[in-house]
Design an enzyme around this catalytic site. Structure first.
Site, PDB file in Angstrom:
ATOM      1  N   LYS A   1      60.567  14.473 -10.809  1.00 34.82           N
ATOM      2  CA  LYS A   1      61.373  14.127 -10.201  1.00 34.82           C
ATOM      3  C   LYS A   1      61.615  13.954  -8.526  1.00 34.82           C
ATOM      4  O   LYS A   1      60.384  13.862  -8.194  1.00 34.82           O
ATOM      5  CB  LYS A   1      61.812  15.684  -9.497  1.00 34.82           C
TER       6      LYS A   1
ATOM      7  N   GLU B   1      49.687  15.750  -1.616  1.00 31.52           N
ATOM      8  CA  GLU B   1      48.980  14.545  -0.662  1.00 31.52           C
ATOM      9  C   GLU B   1      50.699  15.390   0.376  1.00 31.52           C
ATOM     10  O   GLU B   1      51.520  15.284  -0.436  1.00 31.52           O
ATOM     11  CB  GLU B   1      49.827  13.124  -1.056  1.00 31.52           C
TER      12      GLU B   1
ATOM     13  N   GLY C   1      51.046  16.109   5.106  1.00 29.79           N
ATOM     14  CA  GLY C   1      51.682  15.092   5.639  1.00 29.79           C
ATOM     15  C   GLY C   1      50.148  15.028   6.956  1.00 29.79           C
ATOM     16  O   GLY C   1      48.928  14.681   5.981  1.00 29.79           O
TER      17      GLY C   1
ATOM     18  N   CYS D   1      52.973   9.375   5.856  1.00 32.64           N
ATOM     19  CA  CYS D   1      52.618   9.778   5.543  1.00 32.64           C
ATOM     20  C   CYS D   1      50.967   9.724   6.742  1.00 32.64           C
ATOM     21  O   CYS D   1      49.885  10.395   7.270  1.00 32.64           O
ATOM     22  CB  CYS D   1      51.542  10.658   5.035  1.00 32.64           C
TER      23      CYS D   1
ATOM     24  N   GLN E   1      66.472  13.759   9.298  1.00 34.75           N
ATOM     25  CA  GLN E   1      65.745  12.820   9.566  1.00 34.75           C
ATOM     26  C   GLN E   1      65.617  12.186  11.372  1.00 34.75           C
ATOM     27  O   GLN E   1      64.557  12.372  12.408  1.00 34.75           O
ATOM     28  CB  GLN E   1      64.741  12.483   8.775  1.00 34.75           C
ATOM     29  N   TYR E   2      67.041  11.628  11.625  1.00 33.53           N
ATOM     30  CA  TYR E   2      67.026  11.687  12.932  1.00 33.53           C
ATOM     31  C   TYR E   2      67.753  12.279  13.952  1.00 33.53           C
ATOM     32  O   TYR E   2      66.921  11.829  15.222  1.00 33.53           O
ATOM     33  CB  TYR E   2      68.713  10.600  12.283  1.00 33.53           C
TER      34      TYR E   2
ATOM     35  N   GLU F   1      53.056  16.470  13.065  1.00 37.19           N
ATOM     36  CA  GLU F   1      53.920  15.412  12.146  1.00 37.19           C
ATOM     37  C   GLU F   1      55.549  15.426  12.635  1.00 37.19           C
ATOM     38  O   GLU F   1      56.314  15.969  12.417  1.00 37.19           O
ATOM     39  CB  GLU F   1      53.764  15.935  10.626  1.00 37.19           C
TER      40      GLU F   1
END
Length: 499
Positions: free
Chosen positions: A189, A266, A268, A300, A347-348, A399
């Site tokens: 995915k 896996e 941040g 990351c 995200q912006y 993060e």
């Protein structure tokens, strides 16, 4: 600044379909989602959203391919090797289209994408070399001369992968190449924002004619699709790349199903970099900016938490500012472009909120940036550097996943940096810039993180493992360690006393 809306090339597959059991099929949900060009905010494709039934069909196909099909039961390691080499050749043949699609869909500078496609081809060739080298051990009898013991390595089975949006094709190779080399079958995915090169990869895999049906399957969509994949009892291992919160949820889910399964996550990072007083200031400033701003900070292992020695602090900051301001922002398909947009509106907004937090809550100084680009569409934020940041500030600890660097308050001794970093909840990567072998030895020995760069940053290779400590996850990508993670060990005890 003017951003040109580059047209998506004609796709050799129907983007509205997904790939299950060797066939291109629609979703039983009849639901779709739009795919954007983040540089302009415009829709470039519409893809289907897989249903729970679609996920089940994909897992069932992978299960049959593993237990009943030729991939595991008839193919030799050499045949799997040759299939992966054929796939690498197909990627190389179609690289121009893959590069353009990836650049448009992710908003990534085309020069960076070319390097990533190079890496993708190398990864399939590298892991092809492991496919015919699966080895066990013969263990001499310790207590009973009539019993002989040995081990064999076998593929773990059906692997469900949930990928991140930031390196769609490259991270696919990180996961799929070692899994297929080991003899596993796959349900994959991609991130919902960036599915197109995964679909193109499925097209190329099918086109080679080297992979039996059901060996590789694709499901598309967001969290509900990922949950259905994680919860499916026929999945033997889950591999996940993404946020800490979602990764913890994946771990809990895999432990709560009827069959506990292996998991590799896996997650941040808030990776520190340390600048000692003996560095070349100009060169190091450029390395730091590249380490943070590469892929628009959506990395990351990005170097986002910088320690600078007090004796060069005031001299280093102007160099850092100049290096950030020299980055070329522009149409991602232009060869000169060095930094693109963020991936989407969510995200912006997240990055701009952290910039607000840095100013108003953490009361840090803005050295440069700190604002979106004006009068352009898409999701553009200027490279941003805060200085004199407390190590306990939110922008220094959390993060952000964007082009934001926190230069911490100056330090006097490397030991104090190491002491503070012991409390860092992440442990994915770190970097040190110095000529002192004593400081290098101390830093690399005492830092609890999976990758440590010395006088460079972001260099990764197919033969070196990559992964983290603590909230950065567990398990390893790349290298033999990754390949071995898709194998399970059986112990065989044989009575050799009689015919």
């Amino acid at each position: 600044m003017t951003i040109t809306a580059t047209s998506l090339p004609k796709l050799p597959f129907d983007a509205g379909l997904t790939y299950i059991n060797g066939a291109w099929v629609g979703s039983s949900s009849n639901q779709t989602s739009d795919v954007e060009n983040p540089a302009t905010g415009t829709v470039i494709a519409t893809v289907c959203e897989s249903s729970k039934d679609d996920v089940d069909a994909a897992v069932q196909a992978a299960y049959r391919a593993f237990h009943d099909g030729p991939w595991v039961n008839e193919y030799s390691g050499a045949q799997r090797r040759d299939a992966l080499l054929g796939l690498a050749a197909a990627i190389e043949q179609h690289r121009s289209a893959l590069e353009l699609i990836e650049s448009i869909n992710v908003g990534k500078p085309i020069a960076d994408v070319r390097v990533e496609v190079d890496d993708t081809i190398d990864l399939f060739r590298h892991f092809a070399g492991y496919a015919d080298k699966v080895e066990g051990r013969h263990i001499a009898s310790q207590t009973n001369q009539k019993l002989e013991g040995y081990t064999v390595k076998v593929p773990v089975g059906v692997v469900g992968f949930i990928n991140a949006f930031n390196y769609p094709l490259n991270l696919l190779a990180w996961k799929v190449a070692p899994a297929l080399a080991a003899g596993c079958t796959v349900v994959f995915k991609p991130g919902p924002q960036t599915p197109l090169t995964t679909q193109y990869f499925a097209y190329l895999l099918e086109k080679t004619g080297l992979f039996p049906e059901g060996v590789f399957n694709v499901v598309l969509g967001g969290a509900q699709v990922g949950q259905a994949l994680v919860d499916h009892d026929l999945v033997d291992k889950v591999g996940f790349t993404g946020s800490v919160a979602t990764g913890k949820h994946v771990i809990r889910s895999t432990a709560s199903t009827a069959n506990v399964r292996a998991t590799s996550v896996e997650l941040g990072g808030k990776s520190p970099g340390v600048v000692m007083p003996d560095v070349d200031v100009d060169r190091t400033a450029k390395l730091v900016v590249s380490g943070c701003m590469s892929n628009t900070g959506m990395n990351c292992n990005a170097l986002t938490r910088l320690w600078v020695h007090r004796s060069i602090y005031d001299a280093f900051l102007p160099r850092l500012k100049a290096a950030a301001e020299s980055l070329v922002l522009g149409t991602p398909q232009d060869d000169a472009t060095e930094m693109g947009p963020l991936i989407d509106r969510r995200q912006y907004d997240r990055v701009l909120e952290y910039i607000r937090i840095g100013r108003s809550e953490d009361r840090a100084d803005v050295l440069t940036g700190g604002e979106p680009l004006q009068d352009v569409a898409g999701y553009w934020v200027r490279p941003t550097i805060f200085s004199n940041v407390s190590p306990e500030a939110r922008i220094a600890k959390e993060e952000i996943f964007g082009p934001v660097l926190s230069v911490l308050e100056p330090f006097d001794d490397l030991d104090e940096v190491i002491e503070v970093e012991r409390r860092n909840e992440f442990g994915l990567a770190a970097g040190i810039f110095t000529r002192s072998h004593k400081d290098i030895a101390k830093f690399t020995r005492k830092m609890r993180c999976g990758t440590i760069w010395v006088n460079n940053y972001n260099a990764l290779y197919s033969y070196l493992p990559f992964g983290g400590f603590r909230n950065s996850g567990f398990g390893r990508e790349l290298g033999y360690e990754s390949f071995d993670g898709y194998l399970a060990t059986k112990a065989i005890i044989d009575d050799v006393s009689s015919e």
